[in-house]
Write an enzyme that holds these catalytic residues in place. Structure first.
Site, PDB file in Angstrom:
ATOM      1  N   LYS A  75      -4.752   8.677   4.552  1.00  0.00           N
ATOM      2  CA  LYS A  75      -5.471   8.514   3.627  1.00  0.00           C
ATOM      3  C   LYS A  75      -7.075   8.253   4.090  1.00  0.00           C
ATOM      4  O   LYS A  75      -8.049   8.589   3.400  1.00  0.00           O
ATOM      5  CB  LYS A  75      -5.190   7.445   2.593  1.00  0.00           C
ATOM      6  CG  LYS A  75      -4.156   7.614   1.761  1.00  0.00           C
ATOM      7  CD  LYS A  75      -3.835   6.574   0.748  1.00  0.00           C
ATOM      8  CE  LYS A  75      -2.896   6.690  -0.014  1.00  0.00           C
ATOM      9  NZ  LYS A  75      -2.325   5.601  -1.108  1.00  0.00           N
ATOM     10  N   ASP A 111      -5.893   6.044  -6.739  1.00  0.00           N
ATOM     11  CA  ASP A 111      -5.121   4.880  -6.774  1.00  0.00           C
ATOM     12  C   ASP A 111      -5.909   3.678  -7.420  1.00  0.00           C
ATOM     13  O   ASP A 111      -5.059   2.764  -8.461  1.00  0.00           O
ATOM     14  CB  ASP A 111      -4.835   4.189  -5.197  1.00  0.00           C
ATOM     15  CG  ASP A 111      -4.059   5.038  -4.528  1.00  0.00           C
ATOM     16  OD1 ASP A 111      -3.202   5.565  -5.072  1.00  0.00           O
ATOM     17  OD2 ASP A 111      -4.121   5.070  -3.322  1.00  0.00           O
TER      18      ASP A 111
END
Ligand code: ATR
Length: 281
Positions: A75, A111
């Protein structure tokens, strides 16, 4: 294996995920949603290594792969390999979704959206604004949630075992306050508690961070742990009369946002929820 039985539907837009150990949850949710809407899309989970990540993105451009979900540890590693970042993903400093817009790879972070939407389901749209929220944890997962909460207008207190990390995250996000685990007492004045550490996962089964006496009616408790979905924290919170949200809702809503980015269409949430609930591989 998915086959295209309708020649008029070709070419199939390919989406997928890049993770160290491919998991089937994303494929189940996305493929079920494509089927439900009759979209010529397919989703494949790929195993990836840090060494191969740059090549994977070269392939993504060359093959016209539409989108990838990105797991840890990629990420942050992926940031310099992208052409552009969505502003919130840039502020968070982590990307969990890459969308290929005509050869330009754009990084997004779904997210935080997953966490905010999961809370808004219970609090109502815009219901985070002005609420006192205590967030436990200051790692990578907590970071995205913290940005989402502050951006949505929460009065946020960040509580973490290592106080210096809570301080840093509070500075980065503009959170109201921070502290070490002793500051968990702030939950007494809070409307919402968000648990964003791995405590509650199977390996941590016996541990708890939030004492039972702080859990009460009127409090909304969200745990971002989704395996198991019903963590010890959520069980006790329910017994104490609190409203609870499990980590699968955040997972579902972040996948729904990915679906919207890939297809440009609203996500069929109930279809994706049913696929997530399936106990298959
Ligand atoms: P992730 O990317 O899943 O958030 P991480 O970046 O390693 O993982 O962060 C884990 C978070 O959980 C941290 O906030 C960590 O606290 P520290 O900063 O003190 O390490 C917290 N955490 C992990 N295990 C914990 C435990 N047993 N008790 C309290 N906090 C814990």
């Amino acid at each position: 294996m998915r086959f295209c039985t309708d020649p008029n539907a070709l070419p199939i837009a390919l989406c997928g995920s890049l993770s160290l150990h491919p998991v089937s949850t994303g494929a189940r949710m996305h493929n079920a949603a494509y089927d439900a809407l009759g979209l010529p899309f397919a989703y494949v989970p790929f195993a990836m290594t840090p060494e191969r990540l740059p090549d994977a993105l070269v392939c993504m451009r060359a093959l016209g792969i539409r989108g990838f979900g990105i797991s840890m540890p990629f990420k942050v590693q992926i940031l310099p390999l992208l052409d552009e970042l969505d502003p919130t993903a840039a502020r968070i400093g982590a990307v969990n979704t890459v969308v290929n817009e005509q050869g330009r790879l754009i990084g997004h972070n779904c997210d935080w959206i997953g966490a905010v939407r999961a809370l808004e389901e219970v609090l109502g749209t815009g219901g985070i604004r002005g609420r006192k929220v205590v967030l436990v944890g200051a790692g990578g997962a907590a970071r995205a949630v913290a940005f989402g909460l502050v951006q949505s207008g929460a009065e946020l207190t960040i509580v973490n075992r290592t106080e210096s990390k809570a301080r840093k995250l509070a500075q980065d996000t503009g959170a109201h306050a921070f502290g070490d685990l002793a500051a968990i007492d702030e939950v007494r004045q809070a409307d919402v508690l968000v648990q964003a550490t791995p405590v509650g996962m199977k390996a941590h089964a016996a541990e708890t961070i939030v004492p039972k006496h702080l859990l009460r009616e009127g409090l909304c408790v969200m745990d971002i742990v989704y395996d198991p979905p019903d963590t010890p924290l959520l069980q006790v919170a329910r017994e104490q009369g609190a409203r609870t949200i499990n980590g699968l809702r955040m997972l579902l809503h972040q996948a729904a946002r990915q679906f919207e980015l890939y297809t440009g269409k609203p996500a069929p949430l109930e279809v994706m929820h049913a696929a997530l609930a399936e106990n298959g591989s």
